[in-house]
Design a protein around this motif. Structure first.
Motif, PDB file in Angstrom:
ATOM      1  N   SER A 115      15.754 -16.472   4.631  1.00  0.00           N
ATOM      2  CA  SER A 115      14.416 -16.004   4.952  1.00  0.00           C
ATOM      3  C   SER A 115      13.478 -17.198   5.036  1.00  0.00           C
ATOM      4  O   SER A 115      13.312 -17.937   4.083  1.00  0.00           O
ATOM      5  CB  SER A 115      13.926 -15.049   3.869  1.00  0.00           C
ATOM      6  N   LYS A 116      12.910 -17.415   6.202  1.00  0.00           N
ATOM      7  CA  LYS A 116      12.062 -18.588   6.355  1.00  0.00           C
ATOM      8  C   LYS A 116      10.603 -18.206   6.543  1.00  0.00           C
ATOM      9  O   LYS A 116       9.744 -19.048   6.671  1.00  0.00           O
ATOM     10  CB  LYS A 116      12.529 -19.417   7.578  1.00  0.00           C
ATOM     11  N   GLU A 117      10.361 -16.933   6.593  1.00  0.00           N
ATOM     12  CA  GLU A 117       8.984 -16.507   6.832  1.00  0.00           C
ATOM     13  C   GLU A 117       8.523 -15.572   5.720  1.00  0.00           C
ATOM     14  O   GLU A 117       9.292 -14.755   5.244  1.00  0.00           O
ATOM     15  CB  GLU A 117       8.890 -15.746   8.159  1.00  0.00           C
ATOM     16  N   ILE A 118       7.264 -15.756   5.369  1.00  0.00           N
ATOM     17  CA  ILE A 118       6.662 -14.877   4.371  1.00  0.00           C
ATOM     18  C   ILE A 118       5.439 -14.234   5.008  1.00  0.00           C
ATOM     19  O   ILE A 118       4.634 -14.919   5.649  1.00  0.00           O
ATOM     20  CB  ILE A 118       6.210 -15.683   3.131  1.00  0.00           C
ATOM     21  N   ILE A 119       5.323 -12.926   4.844  1.00  0.00           N
ATOM     22  CA  ILE A 119       4.083 -12.284   5.254  1.00  0.00           C
ATOM     23  C   ILE A 119       3.498 -11.569   4.038  1.00  0.00           C
ATOM     24  O   ILE A 119       4.197 -10.837   3.332  1.00  0.00           O
ATOM     25  CB  ILE A 119       4.283 -11.342   6.469  1.00  0.00           C
ATOM     26  N   VAL A 120       2.251 -11.871   3.763  1.00  0.00           N
ATOM     27  CA  VAL A 120       1.558 -11.299   2.620  1.00  0.00           C
ATOM     28  C   VAL A 120       0.473 -10.378   3.159  1.00  0.00           C
ATOM     29  O   VAL A 120      -0.346 -10.808   3.970  1.00  0.00           O
ATOM     30  CB  VAL A 120       0.922 -12.419   1.754  1.00  0.00           C
ATOM     31  N   VAL A 121       0.501  -9.107   2.726  1.00  0.00           N
ATOM     32  CA  VAL A 121      -0.517  -8.161   3.175  1.00  0.00           C
ATOM     33  C   VAL A 121      -1.287  -7.691   1.957  1.00  0.00           C
ATOM     34  O   VAL A 121      -0.702  -7.134   1.021  1.00  0.00           O
ATOM     35  CB  VAL A 121       0.099  -6.956   3.919  1.00  0.00           C
ATOM     36  N   ALA A 122      -2.610  -7.927   1.951  1.00  0.00           N
ATOM     37  CA  ALA A 122      -3.421  -7.602   0.774  1.00  0.00           C
ATOM     38  C   ALA A 122      -4.636  -6.798   1.177  1.00  0.00           C
ATOM     39  O   ALA A 122      -5.250  -7.039   2.214  1.00  0.00           O
ATOM     40  CB  ALA A 122      -3.849  -8.888   0.062  1.00  0.00           C
ATOM     41  N   GLY A 123      -4.977  -5.823   0.322  1.00  0.00           N
ATOM     42  CA  GLY A 123      -6.194  -5.046   0.542  1.00  0.00           C
ATOM     43  C   GLY A 123      -7.118  -5.190  -0.650  1.00  0.00           C
ATOM     44  O   GLY A 123      -6.695  -4.948  -1.786  1.00  0.00           O
ATOM     45  N   GLY A 124      -8.358  -5.592  -0.437  1.00  0.00           N
ATOM     46  CA  GLY A 124      -9.370  -5.659  -1.498  1.00  0.00           C
ATOM     47  C   GLY A 124      -8.965  -6.538  -2.667  1.00  0.00           C
ATOM     48  O   GLY A 124      -8.590  -7.694  -2.484  1.00  0.00           O
ATOM     49  N   VAL A 125      -9.000  -5.964  -3.879  1.00  0.00           N
ATOM     50  CA  VAL A 125      -8.572  -6.746  -5.039  1.00  0.00           C
ATOM     51  C   VAL A 125      -7.047  -6.733  -5.191  1.00  0.00           C
ATOM     52  O   VAL A 125      -6.518  -7.043  -6.246  1.00  0.00           O
ATOM     53  CB  VAL A 125      -9.249  -6.295  -6.359  1.00  0.00           C
ATOM     54  N   THR A 210      10.093 -11.930   4.847  1.00  0.00           N
ATOM     55  CA  THR A 210       9.981 -11.169   3.606  1.00  0.00           C
ATOM     56  C   THR A 210       8.511 -10.817   3.444  1.00  0.00           C
ATOM     57  O   THR A 210       7.652 -11.693   3.550  1.00  0.00           O
ATOM     58  CB  THR A 210      10.461 -11.987   2.396  1.00  0.00           C
ATOM     59  N   ALA A 211       8.233  -9.530   3.220  1.00  0.00           N
ATOM     60  CA  ALA A 211       6.837  -9.084   3.130  1.00  0.00           C
ATOM     61  C   ALA A 211       6.471  -8.754   1.693  1.00  0.00           C
ATOM     62  O   ALA A 211       7.256  -8.160   0.957  1.00  0.00           O
ATOM     63  CB  ALA A 211       6.638  -7.859   4.027  1.00  0.00           C
ATOM     64  N   LEU A 212       5.265  -9.149   1.289  1.00  0.00           N
ATOM     65  CA  LEU A 212       4.726  -8.857  -0.034  1.00  0.00           C
ATOM     66  C   LEU A 212       3.435  -8.072   0.169  1.00  0.00           C
ATOM     67  O   LEU A 212       2.546  -8.547   0.893  1.00  0.00           O
ATOM     68  CB  LEU A 212       4.422 -10.144  -0.804  1.00  0.00           C
ATOM     69  N   VAL A 213       3.330  -6.914  -0.457  1.00  0.00           N
ATOM     70  CA  VAL A 213       2.204  -6.027  -0.173  1.00  0.00           C
ATOM     71  C   VAL A 213       1.519  -5.578  -1.456  1.00  0.00           C
ATOM     72  O   VAL A 213       2.184  -5.143  -2.405  1.00  0.00           O
ATOM     73  CB  VAL A 213       2.679  -4.767   0.597  1.00  0.00           C
ATOM     74  N   THR A 223       0.694   0.308   5.459  1.00  0.00           N
ATOM     75  CA  THR A 223       1.294  -1.011   5.642  1.00  0.00           C
ATOM     76  C   THR A 223       2.811  -0.902   5.749  1.00  0.00           C
ATOM     77  O   THR A 223       3.445  -1.508   6.627  1.00  0.00           O
ATOM     78  CB  THR A 223       0.919  -1.936   4.465  1.00  0.00           C
ATOM     79  N   LEU A 224       3.392  -0.094   4.851  1.00  0.00           N
ATOM     80  CA  LEU A 224       4.844   0.073   4.863  1.00  0.00           C
ATOM     81  C   LEU A 224       5.298   0.701   6.175  1.00  0.00           C
ATOM     82  O   LEU A 224       6.305   0.296   6.763  1.00  0.00           O
ATOM     83  CB  LEU A 224       5.280   0.925   3.658  1.00  0.00           C
ATOM     84  N   MET A 225       4.501   1.671   6.660  1.00  0.00           N
ATOM     85  CA  MET A 225       4.817   2.311   7.940  1.00  0.00           C
ATOM     86  C   MET A 225       4.816   1.290   9.074  1.00  0.00           C
ATOM     87  O   MET A 225       5.729   1.243   9.894  1.00  0.00           O
ATOM     88  CB  MET A 225       3.758   3.377   8.245  1.00  0.00           C
ATOM     89  N   GLU A 226       3.757   0.467   9.094  1.00  0.00           N
ATOM     90  CA  GLU A 226       3.616  -0.528  10.171  1.00  0.00           C
ATOM     91  C   GLU A 226       4.726  -1.577  10.099  1.00  0.00           C
ATOM     92  O   GLU A 226       5.252  -1.994  11.122  1.00  0.00           O
ATOM     93  CB  GLU A 226       2.246  -1.210  10.087  1.00  0.00           C
ATOM     94  N   LEU A 227       5.042  -2.020   8.879  1.00  0.00           N
ATOM     95  CA  LEU A 227       6.093  -3.028   8.734  1.00  0.00           C
ATOM     96  C   LEU A 227       7.438  -2.471   9.213  1.00  0.00           C
ATOM     97  O   LEU A 227       8.201  -3.152   9.891  1.00  0.00           O
ATOM     98  CB  LEU A 227       6.208  -3.493   7.277  1.00  0.00           C
ATOM     99  N   ASN A 236      13.513  -5.931   2.501  1.00  0.00           N
ATOM    100  CA  ASN A 236      12.771  -7.193   2.621  1.00  0.00           C
ATOM    101  C   ASN A 236      11.274  -7.008   2.414  1.00  0.00           C
ATOM    102  O   ASN A 236      10.481  -7.884   2.728  1.00  0.00           O
ATOM    103  CB  ASN A 236      13.059  -7.832   3.974  1.00  0.00           C
ATOM    104  N   ILE A 237      10.927  -5.835   1.878  1.00  0.00           N
ATOM    105  CA  ILE A 237       9.514  -5.564   1.598  1.00  0.00           C
ATOM    106  C   ILE A 237       9.346  -5.376   0.089  1.00  0.00           C
ATOM    107  O   ILE A 237      10.111  -4.626  -0.539  1.00  0.00           O
ATOM    108  CB  ILE A 237       9.030  -4.287   2.337  1.00  0.00           C
ATOM    109  N   TYR A 238       8.369  -6.051  -0.474  1.00  0.00           N
ATOM    110  CA  TYR A 238       8.070  -5.914  -1.901  1.00  0.00           C
ATOM    111  C   TYR A 238       6.650  -5.382  -2.045  1.00  0.00           C
ATOM    112  O   TYR A 238       5.749  -5.803  -1.325  1.00  0.00           O
ATOM    113  CB  TYR A 238       8.205  -7.256  -2.620  1.00  0.00           C
ATOM    114  N   VAL A 239       6.504  -4.427  -2.954  1.00  0.00           N
ATOM    115  CA  VAL A 239       5.221  -3.764  -3.050  1.00  0.00           C
ATOM    116  C   VAL A 239       4.811  -3.642  -4.518  1.00  0.00           C
ATOM    117  O   VAL A 239       5.644  -3.387  -5.391  1.00  0.00           O
ATOM    118  CB  VAL A 239       5.268  -2.401  -2.312  1.00  0.00           C
ATOM    119  N   SER A 240       3.544  -3.884  -4.806  1.00  0.00           N
ATOM    120  CA  SER A 240       3.053  -3.804  -6.180  1.00  0.00           C
ATOM    121  C   SER A 240       2.402  -2.439  -6.399  1.00  0.00           C
ATOM    122  O   SER A 240       1.489  -2.054  -5.677  1.00  0.00           O
ATOM    123  CB  SER A 240       2.035  -4.919  -6.458  1.00  0.00           C
ATOM    124  N   MET A 241       2.910  -1.701  -7.393  1.00  0.00           N
ATOM    125  CA  MET A 241       2.430  -0.347  -7.658  1.00  0.00           C
ATOM    126  C   MET A 241       1.466  -0.338  -8.848  1.00  0.00           C
ATOM    127  O   MET A 241       1.514  -1.200  -9.709  1.00  0.00           O
ATOM    128  CB  MET A 241       3.610   0.570  -7.998  1.00  0.00           C
TER     129      MET A 241
END
Lengths: 283, 395
Positions: A115-125, A210-213, A223-227, A236-241
């Motif tokens: 995995s050579k690419e990282i995409i970070v998707v963040a909303g607000g805080v 690899t996506a971090l959300v 976000t998960l839908m779009e990814l 390859n998607i990681y999500v913080s609950m």
């Protein structure tokens, strides 16, 4: 983490610096206390602490500082309730209580081979819990040559880490796209719209990314839908609950989400592990 | 209790303790600095409280239990343990309903634990049933298996001396046999008693489960049991097992619950459930708590406490301005699915021991064994409906 940690009592940590990020959000730098197991404080990106004000209570707050600089313990706190209001009203020099670090963090040591690419998707805080991971990616260019950050907030005032966002934008190996839901009369000249819109617009290789959300739950869903629409596999998607959390040690039961204790099994989950639970309401 | 390996001889040891010598057992425990807690009558129920004399036990009393009903009545004999389980369980001692975790004497000082392990009470439990022993082992998994260990529970648990008692009768809400937790105690005790009342002279058959149990027994008058006495004691437990009318089929329970979050029957139960939390408080395995932070009038001295809480309250799942489980249906579903389903993923087995307390103490008499059957029925009906009516998807 060792299975032998007997712990109940927080330690005190002195507040060194307080910086206002947005009208209701502050970044607090604490003098690093001993960790919960007594040794030097060390944390993995994505882990959280129980921050407390004696007599009022504790709240779970993700660590937003640099894991490579463990001498300072940094949290970014939004004042939304009586405890977070008291925490953000604390003056430098005074002490807060800290218990932690707790939980499973971002996959900084286990991003998939190749995995050579990282995409970070963040909303607000949702950005503060991701910042330690971003620091880690930027500090290891050989492992992570391309880092994309997609960041959205309700309005321009709510964007946190503004100065740092500008710096990141200037870095050649980092792509930063920022959007706000509503520009209002702020003079905002950037993008307007929800952050999930950006996922279809940026270039990345879905097989190598690899996506971090992290963000509000509704933003996570879209976000998960779009990814997935872009072809990123759930593994390859990681999500913080987030759930109600009172102890951090898996005893209080509040943070249960299906079979998981968010404080122990999360807060960061690999999406394919939780996909079935994610689709259920009121669990 | 001491976790010493037992040699075969001790494990097989069965002795008789005469009823008139029973007080010696309590005396021996008290001499060894144990705080003896056991069954006694209070406010119309058998509850667990401190004891020093066998005369405080509910001799000659039993209980009548139904869904939503509990009452005491007289027995025809003077059995000490001739009742079913009451509203309380031993968790109130090992996992106290309210306890202070830490204190801060002034804002400048570091928080300190409110209790050091050596200061924790040293309990001897008298009259622990098989289902209750199982409940203790389930809470052991919650509090002692990591990644974090609860020092409050650990300190009490390591010191406790357990005198178990085999059941001689089954309550109307008991279903321990079907979940494999009773009525016979098999392990986890220091001493186990079987009370035999039918013989010309009442006696206890005593089995030794630990080195500590052996040592204590040496201070109590006893004699080896005869083959006849061992057989009589076995019959006592067999009678309890054969009396049990309720059951819970556990084999596929997790998979069933995991695929039935949307079962329409949850709404039916929720229509009766008051969300009063009684079931979670009487349950010997429920472990949820909430913190309470308090200060003195000056605001200088502060304490962080924890108290039992329940997933039936709205506040329990509060997040950002609202409850994650606003409907009563979702909260009942959470409780039952956790107890019987997700508990298996969390701790490797179901979180129910079949004691029936949640049935007895439910003000509207909701019976989880019946509800599980009804959920299965509803799921079966739904499947059958889909099969016979292929157009049902077109709605």
């Amino acid at each position: 983490m060792s299975a032998e940690v007997v712990v109940n009592v927080p330690v005190q940590a002195r507040l060194l610096e307080k910086r206002r990020e947005s009208p209701d959000t502050f970044t607090l730098t604490l003098e690093s206390p001993p960790s919960i197991s007594g040794g030097k404080f060390f944390f993995a990106p994505g882990q959280f602490n129980m921050l407390g004000v004696p007599g009022l209570g504790e709240v779970p707050i993700s660590i937003s500082g640099d894991p490579a600089n463990p001498k300072k313990l940094v949290h970014t706190v939004r004042a939304v309730g009586n405890i977070t209001e008291a925490i953000t009203a604390t003056h430098p020099g005074a002490c807060l209580t800290v218990r932690g670090p707790f939980g499973a963090g971002w996959p900084v040591d286990q991003t998939r081979t190749g995995s050579k690419e990282i995409i970070v998707v963040a909303g607000g805080v949702g950005l503060p819990p991701l910042r330690p991971a971003i620091y880690h990616f930027l500090a290891n260019p050989a492992l992570y040559p391309v880092v994309t950050l997609l960041y959205g907030a309700r309005n321009p005032l709510d964007l946190v880490f503004k100065r740092e966002l500008e710096q990141w934008t200037k870095r050649s190996r980092m792509r930063v796209e920022i959007t706000v839901d509503r520009a209002g009369s702020s003079g905002w000249l950037g993008r307007v719209g929800v952050v999930t819109n950006l996922i279809g617009q940026v270039k990345f290789n879905p097989d190598r990314v690899t996506a971090l959300v992290c963000g509000p739950e509704i933003m996570l869903r879209y976000t998960l839908m779009e990814l997935e629409k872009r072809g990123v596999g759930p593994a390859n998607i990681y999500v913080s609950m987030e759930r109600n959390m009172q102890c951090g040690t898996r005893f209080c039961g509040h943070c249960q989400w299906g079979p998981y204790f968010i404080c122990k099994d999360g807060p960061v989950f690999r999406y394919d592990h939780i996909k079935d639970w994610f689709s259920l309401q009121e669990i | 209790m001491e976790a010493l390996p037992l040699d075969e001889k001790i494990n097989d040891l069965k002795v008789v303790l005469k009823v008139e010598d029973f007080q010696q057992l309590l005396d021996a425990l008290i001499r060894r600095d144990y705080q003896v807690v056991g069954p006694t009558l209070k406010e119309g129920a058998v509850v667990y409280d401190s004891l020093t004399r066998v005369s405080q036990l509910p001799a000659g009393w039993t209980d009548e239990q139904q869904a939503g009903h509990y009452s005491l009545k007289k027995r025809s004999d003077q059995a000490y343990f001739g009742y079913g389980v009451g509203p309380q369980s031993w968790k109130k001692f090992l996992f106290p309903p309210r306890i202070t975790l830490w204190k801060q004497k002034s804002p400048g000082e570091a928080p300190e634990p409110a209790e050091l392990p050596q200061d924790a009470p040293r309990y001897a439990f008298l009259g622990v049933r098989a289902c209750e022993l199982k409940a203790i082992t389930l809470q052991d998994q919650v509090f002692l298996t990591g990644p974090f260990i609860d020092p409050i529970y650990q300190a009490r648990r390591e010191k406790v001396f357990i005198v178990a008692v085999n059941c001689g009768q089954a309550g109307a809400n008991c279903f321990c046999a079907s979940v494999g937790s009773g009525p016979q105690v098999t392990q986890g005790y220091d001493l186990a008693l079987t009370e035999v009342t039918a013989a010309p002279e009442a006696y206890f058959l005593v089995e030794v489960g630990s080195q500590a149990g052996q040592t204590l027994l040496n201070e109590v008058t006893h004699r080896p049991a005869t083959g006849k006495e061992v057989a009589e004691a076995r019959q006592v437990v067999e009678r309890a097992a054969s009396e049990m009318s309720k059951s819970l089929a556990t084999a596929d329970l997790k998979d069933f619950l995991y695929t039935n979050y949307e079962n329409p029957y949850w709404a039916e139960v929720a229509g009766r459930c008051l969300a009063c939390a009684n079931c979670t408080l009487v349950c010997p395995t429920c472990f949820c708590t909430s913190p309470e932070d308090v200060s003195d009038l000056t605001g200088q001295v502060t304490e962080h406490r924890r108290r039992w809480d329940s997933c039936f309250s709205l506040d329990f799942s509060y997040l950002h301005g609202g409850s994650v489980r606003p409907s009563r249906q979702s909260r009942y579903r959470q409780w039952l699915t956790h107890k019987l389903g997700t508990w298996q993923d969390q701790f490797g087995e179901i979180g129910c021991v079949g004691c029936g307390r949640c049935i007895t103490w439910c003000p509207v008499g909701i019976d989880l064994t019946t509800e599980i059957r009804a959920l299965r029925q509803a799921a079966a009906t739904l499947t059958a409906g889909t099969e016979t009516n292929p157009k049902s998807d077109e709605r």
